[in-house]
Design an enzyme around this catalytic site. Structure first.
Site: not given
Ligand code: HSE
Length: 306
Positions: A128, A181
């Protein structure tokens, strides 16, 4: 056992009021992966089908997560990975998390489970970090552990599995645009007001309580995001209409799935989740926006062998 074919599930992170903390695992959407032991040390991505992503170990989330795990082990062999992507990158349903979690989950199975599912989370988080710049766990934790997971703390990492009410179903609709993201994190503010924090805390507590007690009404009342949704929803065409129509149709609540652009709704019962899928689809049709839509029971187990 030298080889495994697995299902690596898609996930919905944040679940409205739990930014970077809460996530849930889907059952009908996910990637397939084949992981096999090799004499050669290290991790090799030998096949990647369905998405245009790098296959170099250090540039691929599966490679990075797998290496993070290998570095904690003293073994003389390595692993080869085939990835068959069904989850589109930048869709908001945990595409990178599925590859990272699937890799370490399958490696762990092939090695006779030296780690618990919770212990695998930090390895998958490295994937991630590569994908988005931050090592958040709200997609990889539900993919590895199943159901709803809460990251109570990142330092030290403390993950809690939350019960899933039997009749809870998710609908997820993905408008065919890509939102990275990293981009949707860049629109967020570093600081929030005390007033917003109080509203968010109340809802997160309410949602967790509703999940423990199968109180569907409370779950619905608590699906509210005071902090992130107002900033990110402008990146998603038709967001407000899709959300309003889903709730009017009978969904318990709706919001942005992870960092978007997918929009999720939770419903009581499969029939209602299907109805909600229909009205969400009709809304995007009227706006001339192409979409993929999925209805899924919550997957309480996470990754599985197929
Ligand atoms: N919690 C993260 C965000 C998840 O909202 O940026 C991204 O997949």
């Amino acid at each position: 056992m030298n080889e495994l074919r697995i299902f690596a599930p898609a996930t919905i992170a944040n679940v409205s009021c739990g930014f970077d903390a809460l996530g849930l695992c889907l059952d009908t959407v996910g990637d397939e992966m084949v992981i096999r032991k090799t004499d050669e040390k290290g991790i090799k991505i030998s096949k990647l089908v369905g998405q245009d992503l790098p296959v170099e170990t250090e540039k691929n989330v599966a490679g990075v997560a797998g290496m993070a795990m290998l570095n904690k082990l003293h073994i003389s062999h390595g692993f080869e990975i085939e990835i068959y992507k069904n989850i589109k990158a930048g869709s908001g349903i945990g595409s990178s998390a599925a590859s990272s979690a699937g890799t370490v989950w399958a490696m762990n199975e092939l090695l006779g489970k030296p780690f618990s599912a919770k212990e695998l989370v930090p390895f998958a988080m490295q994937g991630e970090k590569l994908a988005s710049g931050t090592a958040h766990a709200d997609n990889v934790a539900p993919a590895l552990i199943g159901g709803f997971t809460l990251v109570r703390s990142y330092k030290p990492l403390d993950i809690i599995k939350i019960p899933t009410p039997d009749e809870l179903y998710a609908t997820v609709i993905h408008p065919q645009i890509e939102v990275k993201t990293s981009d949707s994190r860049s629109v967020l503010k570093e600081n929030i007001t005390l007033k917003k924090s109080i509203i968010q805390t109340g809802n997160l507590g309410g949602l967790i309580s509703g999940l423990y007690t199968s109180d569907y009404n409370l779950i619905g009342r608590s699906l509210h995001d005071e902090i992130v949704e107002p900033l990110r929803s402008i990146l998603i065409p038709g967001f407000n209409e899709v959300k309003e129509n889903a709730i009017e149709c009978g969904a318990l609540g709706a919001g942005i799935s992870g960092s978007g652009p997918s929009i999720f709704a939770l419903s009581k019962g499969e029939k209602m989740a299907e109805n909600v899928a229909y009205v969400m689809s009709e809304t995007f049709k009227k706006l001339n926006i192409d979409y993929d839509v999925h209805v899924s029971k919550i997957n309480t187990n996470g990754c599985r062998i197929i």
